[in-house]
Write an enzyme that holds these catalytic residues in place. Structure first.
Site, mmCIF file in Angstrom:
data_model
loop_
_atom_site.group_PDB
_atom_site.id
_atom_site.type_symbol
_atom_site.label_atom_id
_atom_site.label_comp_id
_atom_site.label_asym_id
_atom_site.label_seq_id
_atom_site.Cartn_x
_atom_site.Cartn_y
_atom_site.Cartn_z
ATOM 1 N N SER A 73 -47.229 -26.946 -42.250
ATOM 2 C CA SER A 73 -47.386 -27.159 -43.694
ATOM 3 C C SER A 73 -46.874 -26.012 -44.550
ATOM 4 O O SER A 73 -46.855 -26.135 -45.779
ATOM 5 C CB SER A 73 -48.850 -27.430 -44.040
ATOM 6 O OG SER A 73 -49.210 -28.729 -43.626
ATOM 7 N N LYS A 76 -44.404 -26.906 -47.100
ATOM 8 C CA LYS A 76 -44.795 -27.415 -48.413
ATOM 9 C C LYS A 76 -44.548 -26.400 -49.529
ATOM 10 O O LYS A 76 -44.596 -26.756 -50.707
ATOM 11 C CB LYS A 76 -46.270 -27.815 -48.415
ATOM 12 C CG LYS A 76 -46.618 -29.037 -47.557
ATOM 13 C CD LYS A 76 -48.049 -29.480 -47.824
ATOM 14 C CE LYS A 76 -48.448 -30.682 -46.991
ATOM 15 N NZ LYS A 76 -48.948 -30.294 -45.656
ATOM 16 N N SER A 133 -53.606 -28.801 -48.959
ATOM 17 C CA SER A 133 -52.427 -29.104 -48.143
ATOM 18 C C SER A 133 -52.340 -30.598 -47.842
ATOM 19 O O SER A 133 -51.974 -31.018 -46.746
ATOM 20 C CB SER A 133 -52.458 -28.308 -46.832
ATOM 21 O OG SER A 133 -51.202 -28.324 -46.191
#
Length: 431
Positions: A73, A76, A133
C-alpha cells in the site's frame, strides 16, 4: 572621420567583451570533491531502507535502496499525489461526490466496506485512503479521476517518469495489491507487478511534501469515523504517530514529530513503511521495506530516524538577500553603470553532521550567461548562481540584482568604450 569612428567603436567593443569574460572567469572558484561518509551499519531487519531530508532531498542513509520490491500500500502515495493534483488543478473538488463501482465494492484488503453505488465526497474518500489505507476508496477515486483504474495506473506511471523514478518503478493499480489479488479486475494492458525501490518511495514522499504538504493533515489523524452511523472509527495503521503517545496500544511506538506517511503490507511485500517526522526545523523521510512483522516495520523505522536526528542538522549557510564575498557584483553591458550588486534570492541550507566546522562548507558563485548581463537590469533579475557544497552534496540558489540599472545612452557607451580602450592600451605599454 566616419571610418575612424567605426574602427574605434569596433576595437573598443572587442576589448570590453574580452575584459568581461576575463572578469567572469575569475569569479568561478573550483569545487572540491570530498569523500562520502563511511557507510553506517544500523543492523536493520529489513530488505531495504533509506533516509532522506525532506527539503533538500539529501540522502543521509541507505541500505539496498535500489532493489525493486513490492511496495504494497505504499504505492498509494502516488494515488494520493494524483488526487491532490486533480484537486489543485480544478479537475475535481473536495466536495465532489464519488460513486462506488462494483469493482471498488469488491476489492479485497483494507476497506471501509463501500457498497456498490454508495457515494461519498472526495474529501471523505481521501481520508479513508490516507488514514485507513482503504482499497475500496482508492479504487473509487482512481476510477473517478482516470475513468478506469487501469487508465489511472497509466497516469501513475507517467508521473513516475516525471519524478525521475528508477526504470524498474512500475504501477499496475491504485492500491499496490498484487495481480493475483485483483482476480478478474487485473489490468489487461499493463503487465507485471507494482514495484518500487526504497529510493523510489522516498522520492514520491519528497514530492508529496513539496507539492501537497496538506496530505499530512490527513495522515496525522489517529482515528476517524468514515460515516456518522459507523459504530467504530477507522484506526490509522501508522502506530508511530506522535498523537498516539497517550494511546494505550500504540504509545510505545509513538515517535516525536511523526505525522505520516504510508504503511503497506502483503504476503509478497512483507511489512513496509514510509515515515516522516519533523524536529527542530528538519523534516526527515524514512523508508523501510520487507520487514517480517507489523511491529518490526516501526521498530526498524525508529532506528533509521534516530540515526538521522541524532547525527544531522539542517544548517542555513547563506541567508536570503545575502552578499557573496567572492562575487558581490556582476559586470554588465550597456548600462549607466558597469556593475550591479547581487544578493541571494533565497536562503541556502544543507544537511550537515552536527557540529560541522565552517571551513567544511564551500561557497562558489558564477555569473549568468553573458547574453543575460545586458542593461536595462531590474531589481530581482537573475544574474548568477551560488552553490554551497558539503561532503559531496550541493545546494544552489539564484543571485539576483539588488537594484535597477538603466540602459546607458549611446554617447555614454561610446565614450566609455574609448576610455576603456586607451586605459588598457596605457596599461599594456607600462606593464
Amino acid at each position: 572621420m566616419r571610418w575612424l569612428f567605426r574602427y574605434v567603436k569596433k576595437i573598443c567593443s572587442v576589448v570590453a567583451v574580452t575584459l568581461l569574460l576575463n572578469a567572469s572567469l575569475t569569479l568561478v572558484q573550483p569545487t572540491p570533491v570530498q569523500a562520502a561518509d563511511t557507510p553506517v551499519d544500523l543492523k536493520l531487519n529489513a530488505k531495504s531502507a533509506i533516509l532522506m531530508e525532506a527539503s533538500t532531498g539529501q540522502i543521509l542513509y541507505e541500505y539496498n535502496a535500489d532493489e525493486a520490491l513490492p511496495p504494497a500500500s505504499m504505492a498509494k502515495m502516488m494515488t494520493e499525489y494524483l488526487v491532490m493534483e486533480a484537486i489543485k488543478s480544478g479537475k475535481i473538488d473536495k466536495t465532489t461526490m464519488v460513486t462506488t463501482s462494483k469493482y471498488a465494492s469488491e476489492v479485497i484488503g483494507s476497506q471501509i466496506l463501500l457498497a456498490e453505488g454508495e457515494q461519498a465526497t472526495v474529501d471523505d474518500m481521501f481520508s479513508a485512503l490516507s488514514i485507513y489505507s482503504a482499497n475500496d476508496a482508492a479504487v473509487a477515486l482512481a476510477e473517478h479521476i482516470g475513468g478506469t483504474e487501469e487508465n489511472f495506473a497509466k497516469m501513475m506511471n507517467e508521473k513516475a517518469k516525471e519524478f525521475g523514478l528508477s526504470e524498474q518503478a512500475h504501477f499496475i493499480n491504485a492500491t499496490g495489491l498484487g495481480r493475483a489479488d485483483l482476480g478478474k479486475y487485473a489490468p489487461q494492458n499493463l503487465q507485471g507487478e507494482t514495484l518500487l525501490s526504497a529510493r523510489d518511495a522516498a522520492i514520491i514522499a519528497y514530492n508529496i511534501l513539496k507539492d501537497h504538504k496538506e496530505v499530512l493533515e490527513y495522515t496525522k489523524i489517529p482515528a476517524k469515523k468514515f460515516r456518522e452511523r459507523d459504530t467504530t472509527p477507522m484506526i490509522n495503521w501508522n502506530w508511530m504517530l506522535w498523537d498516539n503517545r497517550n494511546t494505550t496500544n500504540f504509545k510505545r511506538y509513538a515517535y516525536e514529530g511523526l505525522d505520516g506517511l504510508k504503511t503497506g503490507s502483503t504476503n509478497e511485500a512483507g511489512y513496509c513503511f514510509t515515515g516522516t517526522a519533523e524536529r527542530n526545523g528538519m523534516r526527515l523521510i524514512s523508508v523501510v521495506m520487507g520487514t517480517l512483522t507489523e511491529p518490526s516495520r516501526f521498530e526498524e523505522t525508529r532506528k533509521v530516524l534516530d540515526y538521522g536526528f541524532t547525527n544531522f542538522e539542517l544548517k542555513q549557510v547563506l541567508g536570503a538577500k545575502a552578499e557573496i564575498d567572492s562575487m558581490k557584483t556582476v559586470n554588465i553591458k550597456k548600462g549607466v553603470k558597469t556593475q550591479v550588486p547581487v544578493v541571494t534570492e533565497t536562503a541556502v541550507s544543507i544537511v550537515a553532521k552536527k557540529g560541522a566546522a565552517a571551513d567544511q562548507f564551500t561557497i562558489t558563485a558564477a555569473p549568468a550567461d553573458e547574453s543575460k548581463l545586458i542593461a536595462p537590469i531590474t531589481q530581482g533579475q537573475v544574474l548568477g548562481t551560488v552553490k554551497v557544497s558539503y561532503n559531496g552534496n550541493e545546494q544552489t540558489a539564484n543571485l539576483v540584482a539588488a537594484e535597477d540599472v538603466e540602459q546607458g545612452s549611446w554617447i555614454r557607451l561610446f565614450f566609455r568604450a574609448i576610455k576603456d580602450f586607451f586605459v588598457d592600451t596605457v596599461k599594456g605599454v607600462t606593464s
